[in-house]
Scaffold this active site. Structure first.
Site, PDB file in Angstrom:
ATOM      1  N   GLN A   1       0.843  -1.198   0.000  1.00 22.21           N
ATOM      2  CA  GLN A   1       0.000   0.000   0.000  1.00 22.21           C
ATOM      3  C   GLN A   1       0.877   1.247   0.000  1.00 22.21           C
ATOM      4  OE1 GLN A   1      -3.548  -0.387   0.348  1.00 22.21           O
ATOM      5  NE2 GLN A   1      -3.601   1.746  -0.236  1.00 22.21           N
ATOM      6  N   PHE A   2       1.362   1.652  -1.181  1.00 22.28           N
ATOM      7  CA  PHE A   2       2.254   2.811  -1.252  1.00 22.28           C
ATOM      8  C   PHE A   2       1.577   4.081  -0.775  1.00 22.28           C
ATOM      9  CE2 PHE A   2       0.146   3.565  -5.264  1.00 22.28           C
ATOM     10  CZ  PHE A   2       0.200   4.940  -5.416  1.00 22.28           C
ATOM     11  N   THR A   3       0.251   4.129  -0.820  1.00 23.31           N
ATOM     12  CA  THR A   3      -0.456   5.350  -0.450  1.00 23.31           C
ATOM     13  C   THR A   3      -0.327   5.685   1.036  1.00 23.31           C
ATOM     14  OG1 THR A   3      -2.537   4.172  -0.120  1.00 23.31           O
ATOM     15  CG2 THR A   3      -2.121   5.075  -2.322  1.00 23.31           C
TER      16      THR A   3
END
Length: 141
Positions: free
Chosen positions: A74-76
């Site tokens: 989950q890069f966000t």
């Protein structure tokens, strides 16, 4: 490295109408973000913390109960929203750095005897979960 960890009764990840990872019993859903400064040592520490995190019922952990984990990249989680209306992603590791570190967390968990399901790195994923509690914490290393 940063993770949003939810205690769930079940969770799954779907990519293009195919379930690619699922846990069908109580465990942890882990949304895992990698920072540009993260290292393999942090992956080892994150795996230990996730496995031993005592947020399951009766203050138990996956290590003590054998409960499964579903790990989803989950890069966000490293989106910076302090300025303007659009997040900046500069703190999030690029895919070529992040993917091996996410894989390292998963492998270290498995090396510890954990049952781990995963999403698919870089894919557009649909995540379904049934929160238990709800009980959700932020873990950073």
């Amino acid at each position: 490295m940063r993770a949003v960890v939810a205690r769930v009764t079940e969770a799954s990840v779907t990519v293009e109408d195919e379930v690619v990872g699922a846990i069908t019993e109580p465990g942890l859903l882990v949304l895992l973000g990698v920072h540009t400064d993260d290292t393999p040592e942090q992956a080892e520490t994150m795996a230990r913390k996730l496995h031993e995190l005592r947020i399951l019922r009766d203050e138990q952990s996956c290590a003590t109960t054998g409960a499964p984990l579903l790990v989803v990249s989950q890069f966000t989680l490293y989106g910076d929203t302090r300025k303007g209306r659009r997040p900046s992603w500069t703190a999030a590791a690029r895919p070529e750095q992040a993917e091996p570190l996410v894989d390292a967390v998963v492998q270290r968990l498995r090396d510890r005897g954990a049952r781990v399901a995963t999403g698919r790195f870089g894919a557009m994923m649909s995540v379904h979960s049934v929160n238990d509690g709800p009980f959700t914490v932020l873990v950073e290393v």
